[in-house]
Design a protein around this motif. Structure first.
Motif, PDB file in Angstrom:
ATOM      1  N   SER A 170       0.833  -1.205   0.000  1.00 46.53           N
ATOM      2  CA  SER A 170       0.000   0.000   0.000  1.00 46.53           C
ATOM      3  C   SER A 170       0.862   1.247   0.000  1.00 46.53           C
ATOM      4  CB  SER A 170      -0.917   0.010   1.232  1.00 46.53           C
ATOM      5  OG  SER A 170      -1.910  -0.981   1.128  1.00 46.53           O
ATOM      6  N   ALA A 171       1.955   1.216   0.758  1.00 46.36           N
ATOM      7  CA  ALA A 171       2.829   2.385   0.829  1.00 46.36           C
ATOM      8  C   ALA A 171       3.550   2.633  -0.485  1.00 46.36           C
ATOM      9  CB  ALA A 171       3.838   2.198   1.963  1.00 46.36           C
ATOM     10  N   VAL A 172       4.047   1.567  -1.100  1.00 47.42           N
ATOM     11  CA  VAL A 172       4.789   1.720  -2.356  1.00 47.42           C
ATOM     12  C   VAL A 172       3.870   2.161  -3.483  1.00 47.42           C
ATOM     13  CG1 VAL A 172       6.140   0.490  -4.098  1.00 47.42           C
ATOM     14  CG2 VAL A 172       6.545   0.050  -1.677  1.00 47.42           C
ATOM     15  N   SER A 173       2.671   1.579  -3.522  1.00 43.75           N
ATOM     16  CA  SER A 173       1.765   1.852  -4.633  1.00 43.75           C
ATOM     17  C   SER A 173       0.893   3.078  -4.409  1.00 43.75           C
ATOM     18  CB  SER A 173       0.855   0.641  -4.870  1.00 43.75           C
ATOM     19  OG  SER A 173      -0.004   0.443  -3.747  1.00 43.75           O
ATOM     20  N   GLY A 174       0.692   3.448  -3.146  1.00 43.11           N
ATOM     21  CA  GLY A 174      -0.241   4.526  -2.843  1.00 43.11           C
ATOM     22  C   GLY A 174      -1.685   4.105  -3.038  1.00 43.11           C
ATOM     23  N   ALA A 175      -1.926   2.788  -3.097  1.00 39.78           N
ATOM     24  CA  ALA A 175      -3.280   2.273  -3.356  1.00 39.78           C
ATOM     25  C   ALA A 175      -3.777   1.492  -2.149  1.00 39.78           C
ATOM     26  CB  ALA A 175      -3.267   1.361  -4.591  1.00 39.78           C
ATOM     27  N   ALA A 176      -5.072   1.473  -1.970  1.00 41.26           N
ATOM     28  CA  ALA A 176      -5.676   0.694  -0.899  1.00 41.26           C
ATOM     29  C   ALA A 176      -5.687  -0.780  -1.275  1.00 41.26           C
ATOM     30  CB  ALA A 176      -7.092   1.185  -0.635  1.00 41.26           C
ATOM     31  N   ALA A 177      -5.758  -1.628  -0.274  1.00 40.28           N
ATOM     32  CA  ALA A 177      -5.805  -3.067  -0.530  1.00 40.28           C
ATOM     33  C   ALA A 177      -7.067  -3.429  -1.301  1.00 40.28           C
ATOM     34  CB  ALA A 177      -5.763  -3.836   0.786  1.00 40.28           C
ATOM     35  N   PRO A 178      -6.951  -4.206  -2.375  1.00 34.57           N
ATOM     36  CA  PRO A 178      -8.135  -4.610  -3.154  1.00 34.57           C
ATOM     37  C   PRO A 178      -9.091  -5.466  -2.330  1.00 34.57           C
ATOM     38  CG  PRO A 178      -6.089  -5.040  -4.348  1.00 34.57           C
ATOM     39  CD  PRO A 178      -5.704  -4.710  -2.955  1.00 34.57           C
ATOM     40  N   ALA A 179     -10.314  -5.558  -2.803  1.00 37.35           N
ATOM     41  CA  ALA A 179     -11.343  -6.323  -2.093  1.00 37.35           C
ATOM     42  C   ALA A 179     -10.944  -7.786  -1.944  1.00 37.35           C
ATOM     43  CB  ALA A 179     -12.672  -6.210  -2.835  1.00 37.35           C
ATOM     44  N   GLU A 180     -10.278  -8.353  -2.952  1.00 36.17           N
ATOM     45  CA  GLU A 180      -9.903  -9.755  -2.878  1.00 36.17           C
ATOM     46  C   GLU A 180      -8.877  -9.989  -1.778  1.00 36.17           C
ATOM     47  OE1 GLU A 180      -9.896 -13.830  -3.860  1.00 36.17           O
ATOM     48  OE2 GLU A 180     -11.287 -12.190  -4.265  1.00 36.17           O
ATOM     49  N   VAL A 181      -7.970  -9.059  -1.586  1.00 35.16           N
ATOM     50  CA  VAL A 181      -6.978  -9.174  -0.513  1.00 35.16           C
ATOM     51  C   VAL A 181      -7.675  -9.119   0.846  1.00 35.16           C
ATOM     52  CG1 VAL A 181      -4.994  -8.048   0.583  1.00 35.16           C
ATOM     53  CG2 VAL A 181      -5.114  -8.233  -1.915  1.00 35.16           C
ATOM     54  N   ARG A 182      -8.615  -8.229   0.995  1.00 35.36           N
ATOM     55  CA  ARG A 182      -9.361  -8.127   2.259  1.00 35.36           C
ATOM     56  C   ARG A 182     -10.146  -9.415   2.528  1.00 35.36           C
ATOM     57  NH1 ARG A 182     -11.024  -2.018   3.181  1.00 35.36           N
ATOM     58  NH2 ARG A 182      -9.425  -0.973   1.950  1.00 35.36           N
ATOM     59  N   ARG A 183     -10.694  -9.963   1.469  1.00 32.87           N
ATOM     60  CA  ARG A 183     -11.450 -11.212   1.623  1.00 32.87           C
ATOM     61  C   ARG A 183     -10.535 -12.354   2.061  1.00 32.87           C
ATOM     62  NH1 ARG A 183     -12.612 -14.932  -2.616  1.00 32.87           N
ATOM     63  NH2 ARG A 183     -14.275 -16.402  -2.063  1.00 32.87           N
ATOM     64  N   ARG A 184      -9.340 -12.428   1.487  1.00 32.23           N
ATOM     65  CA  ARG A 184      -8.394 -13.470   1.864  1.00 32.23           C
ATOM     66  C   ARG A 184      -7.990 -13.325   3.331  1.00 32.23           C
ATOM     67  NH1 ARG A 184      -9.110 -17.399  -1.718  1.00 32.23           N
ATOM     68  NH2 ARG A 184      -8.550 -16.845  -3.837  1.00 32.23           N
ATOM     69  N   ARG A 185      -7.838 -12.111   3.799  1.00 35.67           N
ATOM     70  CA  ARG A 185      -7.481 -11.907   5.206  1.00 35.67           C
ATOM     71  C   ARG A 185      -8.600 -12.411   6.112  1.00 35.67           C
ATOM     72  NH1 ARG A 185      -7.524  -8.480   9.735  1.00 35.67           N
ATOM     73  NH2 ARG A 185      -5.434  -8.192  10.646  1.00 35.67           N
ATOM     74  N   ALA A 186      -9.837 -12.095   5.753  1.00 40.37           N
ATOM     75  CA  ALA A 186     -10.970 -12.559   6.550  1.00 40.37           C
ATOM     76  C   ALA A 186     -11.037 -14.082   6.567  1.00 40.37           C
ATOM     77  CB  ALA A 186     -12.272 -11.978   6.002  1.00 40.37           C
ATOM     78  N   GLN A 187     -10.706 -14.713   5.446  1.00 38.45           N
ATOM     79  CA  GLN A 187     -10.699 -16.175   5.390  1.00 38.45           C
ATOM     80  C   GLN A 187      -9.614 -16.750   6.297  1.00 38.45           C
ATOM     81  OE1 GLN A 187     -10.230 -16.797   1.164  1.00 38.45           O
ATOM     82  NE2 GLN A 187     -12.428 -17.047   0.842  1.00 38.45           N
ATOM     83  N   LEU A 188      -8.458 -16.096   6.346  1.00 36.03           N
ATOM     84  CA  LEU A 188      -7.402 -16.556   7.238  1.00 36.03           C
ATOM     85  C   LEU A 188      -7.825 -16.412   8.696  1.00 36.03           C
ATOM     86  CD1 LEU A 188      -4.657 -17.543   8.075  1.00 36.03           C
ATOM     87  CD2 LEU A 188      -3.721 -15.266   7.606  1.00 36.03           C
ATOM     88  N   GLN A 189      -8.471 -15.302   9.025  1.00 34.88           N
ATOM     89  CA  GLN A 189      -8.961 -15.144  10.389  1.00 34.88           C
ATOM     90  C   GLN A 189      -9.902 -16.292  10.765  1.00 34.88           C
ATOM     91  OE1 GLN A 189     -10.454 -10.989   9.968  1.00 34.88           O
ATOM     92  NE2 GLN A 189      -9.224 -10.576  11.792  1.00 34.88           N
ATOM     93  N   ASP A 190     -10.771 -16.652   9.842  1.00 34.76           N
ATOM     94  CA  ASP A 190     -11.699 -17.751  10.108  1.00 34.76           C
ATOM     95  C   ASP A 190     -10.951 -19.062  10.269  1.00 34.76           C
ATOM     96  OD1 ASP A 190     -14.598 -18.559  10.243  1.00 34.76           O
ATOM     97  OD2 ASP A 190     -13.950 -19.838   8.599  1.00 34.76           O
ATOM     98  N   ALA A 191      -9.908 -19.273   9.455  1.00 34.13           N
ATOM     99  CA  ALA A 191      -9.116 -20.503   9.573  1.00 34.13           C
ATOM    100  C   ALA A 191      -8.372 -20.544  10.907  1.00 34.13           C
ATOM    101  CB  ALA A 191      -8.128 -20.594   8.416  1.00 34.13           C
ATOM    102  N   LEU A 192      -7.879 -19.403  11.361  1.00 34.23           N
ATOM    103  CA  LEU A 192      -7.223 -19.345  12.671  1.00 34.23           C
ATOM    104  C   LEU A 192      -8.194 -19.756  13.769  1.00 34.23           C
ATOM    105  CD1 LEU A 192      -5.257 -15.996  12.254  1.00 34.23           C
ATOM    106  CD2 LEU A 192      -4.217 -18.218  12.718  1.00 34.23           C
ATOM    107  N   LEU A 193      -9.417 -19.266  13.671  1.00 33.77           N
ATOM    108  CA  LEU A 193     -10.423 -19.585  14.670  1.00 33.77           C
ATOM    109  C   LEU A 193     -10.797 -21.067  14.628  1.00 33.77           C
ATOM    110  CD1 LEU A 193     -12.715 -16.463  14.209  1.00 33.77           C
ATOM    111  CD2 LEU A 193     -11.304 -16.972  16.216  1.00 33.77           C
ATOM    112  N   ASP A 194     -11.000 -21.589  13.411  1.00 31.38           N
ATOM    113  CA  ASP A 194     -11.430 -22.979  13.270  1.00 31.38           C
ATOM    114  C   ASP A 194     -10.311 -23.969  13.573  1.00 31.38           C
ATOM    115  OD1 ASP A 194     -13.876 -22.020  12.505  1.00 31.38           O
ATOM    116  OD2 ASP A 194     -13.572 -22.340  10.365  1.00 31.38           O
TER     117      ASP A 194
END
Length: 959
Positions: free
Chosen positions: A779-803
């Motif tokens: 994000s810092a190098v590109s000046g762009a926000a994280a894409p929706a797919e990246v955010r979705r992958r993070r949420a999936q990892l959080q769920d995997a951590l919980l499960d």
């Protein structure tokens, strides 16, 4: 139906039932089963309740008479355990079809099914369960069972508890009625004694009964029948000859206890084996009841001696946990006996109970809770999921103890959860069970995933400023000088919060089952990541042949790898001519864009000047070698391993090909120098992640382009795909360099010295925090926000951590890998709550070993892993470790190189959000697949412990 209704009414009118003794209207109302509410969450039916009570009778065949769903949807999901017969785990159903129902063929099919089971399995009894459909159409189950019993000469027991007649608790009681009518009292024991007891309502979940039985054995008390946990049919048939009984789950079988008292004069008390005090009280009550029934009073003294001994041992083991858990807040959402017994057990060690449910609890249960908590506001009948979530998310409780249905309420609230109901994986009864319960609570609360999960996502932090990235040679971000963005987490993984151990040198003269692969192989692997390349081993033919076999077995691909074929004469006189001939032949035959020369121990031992030889060849053969770069990596076998070879090859390519000097920077272009341990899938995923931020990555080396399994349209004699030589030449035009792994620091520093391109070094990209730091950088190098797919992958990892974290807590892991991969994997397991029981690596030269979160790191081989890893729950290494794992009976997770006994090793993802998620699932599935059913022997580690010195003189110690 009328007969069934009468039987049900008889259960409700059970004369000993407290609610029918006329205490008061409120007591009667509270004691009765509540009516089922349409639209409410399913809570189990009478059929379910009957199966729960009777299924743990282990040598009996349990036959469900009805359509498939009742049995097909419920079998093999009980947590009870057996020390012997396994017939109870076999599912039998008549599986009625539409034709059977319409044509009235149910009774005939049931009779035939009973005959088939008798002939095939020969059980001492068959229990037959009608379901809603067969009860509705009027199949006369009792008549069929009676006729079958007479015909086949075995007990056939009808259990009249179809689902629609009521709740699960009613089904429990109807099961007890079936035992009273058809089983108990139908046989006589050969050896009745004054110390025989029954234990009722104990289900032996996860083997809990086996933690209590040894205590009774030491007192000379025999359990005539444990109903139903780990029971045998004959034992239950003889249960009427017991002298006393203990009622554990009164909600389920209180009618059975009272009627056995009335018919056979067996006194009983209601007690619990949860918690130290309750276990001691239960033992005392058993002994007192037996004395009242005629047993020798000396058992009272032996009981007190046993209690004193066991309590002292348990409290000593609980002391450390008590310090860590005192003041922690627990929300208990269960019912029945656990609603008060677990409350009392937890309060004994200083845990605060913020609330407990009383669903399925009797009037007596509720009175005990009120006396224990002394605060009725913390008692609730049943809490809706929304209310549970609110309580947990507001951090009013540190952990939820409940059944599996509400675990996801806790996990979605990012709150620890522990299963306390029938699906639980650990036994909690008795003194040892109390220690295990507290240990599991401690593991759940202290698991490091919670601090990770509660950290904000990179995009929820203050946006990073591009100008804060290092831009000059002096501003490089290193492992120990961490550059932090304003409001974000560090770019480089922070040290794992565990004490780092010593690095132990290898002292053996003989390596036993080598762990490492050679430096030349590592260098060749790096050269294989360049488009049109041809790795060339400068040495004898065997060096190349052995490496080629390993490459082919691992990648399952054709590998372009050549040799200078040093013979006896060249070894004595020098190999310059062989090197020149090999280079010219390769140029003429395969026209490579790059020839990567990897020296071997033979050349390095001779002390040949390979760099000078290559310079002379270039000078003499300039025209012939036009269009082909020749790069030398000095990689003797006697030094380092695959990791060093990979890094040396990358360093050599940058030094020999990259254009030096400050150059015009290309906007959005970044260089990625991946470690050798990143797979084809890792590098491909890494590139896609970088591109999703609008950046243009150049990966060196890029094995994802050359070893990804793509089948070319034509035969190619060199590598195809990968980093182009032109890309290597223009690395200096990048804005930023990202480095993965400590061993890649040297090529990154060289690139910075040659071109001024700054680098950021990541120790690992596995784990939520490391992935977050990587996303912050992009994000810092590109000046762009994280894409929706990246955010979705993070949420999936959080769920995997919980499960997945339940499978990791407290597990001991033994790892053997190259230094950077060792750090990557050890940090991952520590971050999931595991322990590193053994850490073995190949060489001591890497600085990263100082950061490996283990008590010690042994420089050694797979023989060391086998010696140090005995007792581990999991081996983590490459395929050569399979023999040691088999010998020790420990499951093996294959990582690194080589992996030749599994397909798709190169396509295994291990980094960033998705790769970490996949690792969690892989490890959890290994533990699931290798889990052992509980047995009395498997619980020995819970019972065996060092006895305090002051207790060794106890008269009971010798037992």
């Amino acid at each position: 139906m009328s007969l069934l209704r009468a039987k049900i009414q008889d259960v409700f009118n059970e004369p000993g039932c407290e609610k029918n003794r006329g205490k008061d209207a409120k007591a009667r109302k509270e004691g009765c089963s509540k009516p089922l509410i349409p639209g409410a969450a399913a809570g189990g039916c009478a059929f379910d309740g009957a199966k729960i009570v009777l299924q743990p009778i282990t040598d009996v065949a349990h036959l469900v008479h009805g359509p498939l769903a009742c049995e097909g949807n419920s079998w093999d999901n009980r947590g009870a355990a057996s020390s012997g017969p396994t017939l109870w785990r076999t599912s039998f159903t008549t599986d009625l079809t539409e034709l059977d129902v319409v044509m009235g063929q149910g009774e005939r099919k049931l009779f035939k099914a009973i005959r088939e089971i008798k002939e095939a399995y020969g059980p001492p009894a068959i229990f037959v369960y009608p379901t809603c459909v067969t009860a509705l159409i009027g199949d006369d189950i009792e008549a069929v069972c009676q006729r079958a019993a007479e015909k086949f000469g075995l007990a056939v027991v009808p259990v009249n508890a179809p689902g629609f007649v009521g709740s699960k608790n009613l089904g429990n009681k109807l099961a007890g009625e079936a035992l009273l009518k058809h089983v108990i009292g139908t046989a006589e024991p050969d050896d009745p004694g004054p110390y025989d007891i029954n234990i009722l309502g104990e289900f032996n979940l996860s083997g809990e009964f086996w933690l209590v039985k040894p205590l009774l054995d030491r007192l000379g008390i025999r359990v005539r029948a444990c109903i139903p946990g780990d029971a045998r049919y004959f034992d239950i048939a003889c249960a009427h000859r017991a002298r006393a009984a203990m009622m554990v789950c009164s909600t389920a079988l209180i009618n059975l206890a009272r009627k056995m008292h009335e018919r056979w004069g067996i006194p009983f008390f209601e007690g619990s084996f949860y918690g130290i005090t309750d276990t001691s009280d239960a033992l005392r009550n058993i002994a007192e009841l037996l004395v009242k029934q005629g047993a020798d009073p000396e058992i009272l003294g032996r009981t007190e001696a046993l209690i004193a001994e066991e309590e002292a041992i348990a409290w000593k083991k609980l002391a450390a946990y008590r310090q860590r858990l005192e003041g922690k807040r627990v929300l208990l959402n269960t019912g029945g006996v656990k609603s008060w017994s677990v409350v009392h057990a937890l309060m004994e060690i200083g845990i605060e109970i913020v609330g407990t449910s009383v669903k399925k609890s009797t009037v007596e249960d509720k009175e005990r809770i009120k006396q224990t908590l002394k605060d009725e506001n913390r008692i609730f009948e049943q809490m809706a999921a929304r209310e549970l979530y609110a309580m947990l998310s507001e951090h009013k409780a540190d952990i939820l103890l409940s059944g599996g249905r509400t675990q996801f309420v806790a996990l979605k609230a990012k709150t620890p959860w522990l299963d306390i109901n029938q699906e639980r994986q650990h036994p909690y009864a008795g003194y040892d069970g109390m220690v295990e319960l507290v240990r599991q609570i401690d593991l759940a609360i202290q698991n490091p995933i919670w601090c990770q999960l509660r950290e904000p996502a990179p995009w929820d932090c203050q946006p990073a400023v591009r100008e804060e990235l290092p831009r000059t040679k002096s501003e490089t971000v290193t492992l120990h000088a961490v550059q932090e963005f304003s409001g974000t987490t560090p770019l480089i993984s922070a040290s794992v919060e565990k004490p780092m151990g010593r690095i132990l040198p290898q002292t053996k003269a003989a390596a036993v089952n080598p762990l490492k692969s050679s430096q030349p192989l590592g260098a060749a692997l790096a050269f294989l990541g360049v488009d049109g390349a041809m790795p060339l081993f400068h040495g004898s033919q065997g060096c190349t042949s052995f490496a080629l076999v390993l490459f082919v077995r691992h990648f399952k691909e054709a590998i372009p790898l050549q040799t200078t074929a040093m013979d006896e004469v060249a070894t004595i006189l020098g190999g310059a001519d062989h090197l020149e001939e090999a280079i010219l032949n390769l140029k003429a035959r395969t026209k490579p864009t790059l020839i990567g020369v990897c020296t071997t121990a033979l050349l390095e031992t001779r002390g040949e000047d390979c760099a000078g030889d290559i310079a002379n060849i270039r000078l003499k053969r300039t025209e012939e070698l036009a269009g082909t770069e020749v790069v030398l990596a000095n990689t003797p076998d006697f030094d380092g391993a695959i990791e060093e070879g990979w890094a040396k090859a990358v360093t050599a390519m940058i030094e020999g090909i990259t254009r030096p000097g400050e150059q015009a920077r290309q906007s959005k272009k970044i260089v990625i120098l991946p470690g050798w341990n990143l797979t084809v899938a890792d590098i491909e995923h890494l590139r896609q992640m970088v591109e999703s931020f609008g950046l243009k990555p150049v990966v060196l080396p890029d094995v994802s382009g050359s070893l990804d399994g793509t089948v070319p349209d034509r035969w190619v004699t060199t590598t195809y795909g990968g980093t182009s030589v032109e890309d290597i030449r223009e690395l200096g035009t990048a804005e930023q360099c990202i480095v993965i792994g400590e061993h890649m620091r040297r090529p990154a520093e060289l690139l910075q010295r040659l071109t001024g391109v700054p680098y950021v070094l990541f120790r690992s990209l596995t784990g939520l925090r490391d992935a977050d730091r990587f996303v912050s950088l992009l994000s810092a190098v590109s000046g762009a926000a994280a894409p929706a797919e990246v955010r979705r992958r993070r949420a999936q990892l959080q769920d995997a951590l919980l499960d997945g974290h339940f499978h990791f807590g407290g597990k001991k892991i033994a790892i053997a890998a190259e230094p950077d991969q060792l750090y990557q994997l050890a940090s991952f397991f520590i971050g999931m709550g595991s322990e590193i029981g053994a850490a073995v690596t190949t060489a001591a030269m890497s600085k990263i070993l100082e950061e490996v979160p283990a008590q010690s790191v042994q420089i050694g081989d797979l023989g060391d892993l086998e010696a140090l890893g005995a007792g581990a729950d999991l081996f983590v290494t490459h395929s050569h470790g399979r023999q040691a794992a088999q010998r020790l009976g420990i499951p093996l997770m294959r990582v690194g190189f080589p992996i030749f006994d599994r397909l798709g090793a190169q396509h295994k993802l291990t980094i960033l959000y998705q790769g970490t998620r996949d690792l969690i699932f892989e490890v959890a599935n290994i533990f699931e697949a290798n889990g052992r059913a509980p047995t009395p022997e498997a619980l020995d580690p819970l019972r065996k412990r060092e006895m305090p010195d002051e207790l060794r003189s106890s008269p009971l110690a010798r037992h």
